[in-house]
Design an enzyme around this catalytic site. Structure first.
Site, short mmCIF file in Angstrom:
data_model
loop_
_atom_site.label_atom_id
_atom_site.label_comp_id
_atom_site.label_asym_id
_atom_site.label_seq_id
_atom_site.Cartn_x
_atom_site.Cartn_y
_atom_site.Cartn_z
N LYS A 168 16.78 46.75 59.36
CA LYS A 168 16.13 47.34 58.19
C LYS A 168 14.93 46.47 57.86
O LYS A 168 15.05 45.43 57.22
CB LYS A 168 17.12 47.38 57.01
N GLU A 368 9.97 29.33 43.39
CA GLU A 368 9.14 29.67 44.54
C GLU A 368 8.09 30.69 44.11
O GLU A 368 8.43 31.75 43.58
CB GLU A 368 10.01 30.27 45.65
#
Ligand code: 6OD
Length: 469
Positions: A168, A368
């Site tokens: 995917k 992040e």
């Protein structure tokens, strides 16, 4: 319109979803979205193919990996074009890193698997040995930042170890996976060994919760990783995760400053900072702090900006620029949206940005960001530098810049990271263990570690009768 690839055939089922060109924001392509029935079809196709694929001798599977590598070489330009259309990456990077790594991944894992000895243990009167069996059907969930590199990094070892796969890709970057489906079909790979379905995170969720999936390999955000863990917990499905990073770079006063600046430019700004290995926190010895900052800022201004993958991701990166300003950071360069005066002004660009002056506890230094941006802070001693670098919830990668051999080893061995590069960044030997500590992941892939994850040993122990003396 891009179609799923199931049982060796294109499957044009599902409503259309759009992919936008990050350079201009324009509609780039339409893709079929997998619904529960498509996910089920893909997993069933993989299960049907699993027994025969696992029964092939490893040398034959390695031969298939080499044929896929040749197929990638033959479609090199198509893959480059597809990757650039979805990501807006620079041509040079795509031609020298992203697509070549696909070829290298298939060749490397073909060699490693074909040459790998089995374990054998001899203990007075007992002989034990192991046979390794594939796990079955592996769900391969791929992010948008290095789509082809990371898909093949997972596919090659999973396949050569005898598994079949359902891939995917990210909804933002389906193009190179669609070309790869054609490569598999043209190579005559047995139907069902590789299946590729397109869709959003919801399709990934359907895939990992499908009872026919035997293992999940995922590279992406820590948040998605922990959601996958919760989903598969009841079935105790094996997982291998490479997650986020908040990587530190430590620059000592004895470094080669030219190399350190150039290497840091690469480690902060490559791929628009959209690599989990990119450096976002820099610690520089106080004696060279001012000079390093000035030189880094100049070089950052010379960089050709690369678009963020989506409007939404650009907003996220810009929110950190705003946070830095609101907390009183000194912005050495960047901090805004570039103006080109051409078609790129409707794309998803942000300026390469360097800031200083924030607290280590600022969200800017703890979360992040995944953009072309870093914070630079001074340190006074080696011990302090190590503490600062380790003061993170993440632990994927770090860089150390020094000309002292002793210091290089001493510091590298004390950094809490799965990967430490000394006087370089992101140079890869595909045989080495690769992955992170803390919130940066679970498990290691790379070399035989990948083959260990994608297979399970059975230990067979035989009692050897001793002849009477
Ligand atoms: O180079 C690789 O093998 C790898 N796994 C890179 C991961 C980058 C993440 O953004």
């Amino acid at each position: 319109m891009l179609t799923h690839f199931i049982g060796g055939l294109p499957v044009a089922v599902g409503k259309a979803f759009p992919v936008h060109d990050p350079v201009t924001g324009a509609l780039a392509r339409q893709v079929h979205e997998a619904d529960p029935e498509i996910v089920d079809r893909a997993v069933r196709a993989a299960r049907e193919a699993a027994r025969d694929w696992a029964a092939l001798p490893v040398g034959e599977r390695a031969g298939w990996m080499r044929r896929l590598a040749e197929g990638i070489e033959a479609r090199f330009d198509d893959l480059v074009a597809a990757e650039i259309a979805d990501t807006g990456k620079p041509l040079d990077q795509t031609r020298t890193l992203d697509i070549p790594r696909g070829i290298a991944n298939f060749r490397a894992f073909a060699d490693i698997a074909a040459q790998r000895p089995d374990d054998a243990f001899h203990l007075s009167g007992l002989l034990s040995y192991t046979v390794r069996r594939p796990l079955g059907v592996v769900a391969v969930i791929v992010p948008w930042n290095l789509p082809f590199l990371l898909m093949t990094w997972k596919l090659a070892p999973a396949l050569v170890a005898g598994n079949t796969v359902v891939v995917k890709p990210s909804e933002q970057t389906p193009g190179s996976a669609a070309v790869f489906a054609e490569i598999c079909a043209d190579a005559g790979l047995p139907p069902g060994v590789v299946n590729i379905i397109f869709g959003y995170g919801s399709a990934g969720q359907l895939l990992v919760e499908h009872p026919g999936v035997d293992a999940v390999t995922f590279t992406g955000s820590t948040r998605t990783g922990s959601a996958i863990m919760r989903t598969v917990a009841d079935r105790v499905t094996p997982i291998s995760f490479e997650l986020g990073g908040k990587n530190a770079g430590v620059i000592f006063e004895d470094c080669d400053l030219d190399r350190a600046v150039e290497g840091t430019v690469k480690s902060v700004f490559t791929n628009g900072g959209q690599v989990c290995l990119c450096t976002e926190r820099l610690y520089v010895h106080r004696s060279i702090f001012e000079e390093f900052c000035a030189r880094l800022a100049v070089r950052a201004q010379e960089i050709e900006p690369q678009p963020m993958i989506s409007a939404e991701h650009r907003e996220k990166v810009l929110s950190y620029y705003a946070l830095a300003r609101s907390e009183g950071a000194k912005v050495l360069t960047g901090g805004s949206v570039p103006v080109f005066g051409d078609h790129r002004d409707s794309g998803y660009f942000v300026e390469p940005t360097v800031v200083t002056g924030l607290s280590e506890w600022s969200r800017f230094n703890r979360e992040e960001i995944f953009g072309p941006v870093c914070h630079v802070a001074p340190f006074d001693s080696e011990a302090e530098a190590i503490d600062l670098a380790n003061g993170s919830d993440y632990g994927l990668a770090a860089t150390v810049w020094t000309t002292s051999l002793d210091r290089a080893h001493r510091v590298a061995q004390r950094l809490e990271a799965g990967l430490v590069w000394v006087n370089t960044w992101y140079l890869r030997d595909l045989r080495t263990p690769f992955g992170g500590v803390k919130l940066s992941g679970i498990g290691r892939e790379g070399g035989t570690r990948s083959l260990d994850f994608y297979s399970e040993p059975t230990t067979i122990t035989i009692k050897l009768e001793q002849p009477d003396a």
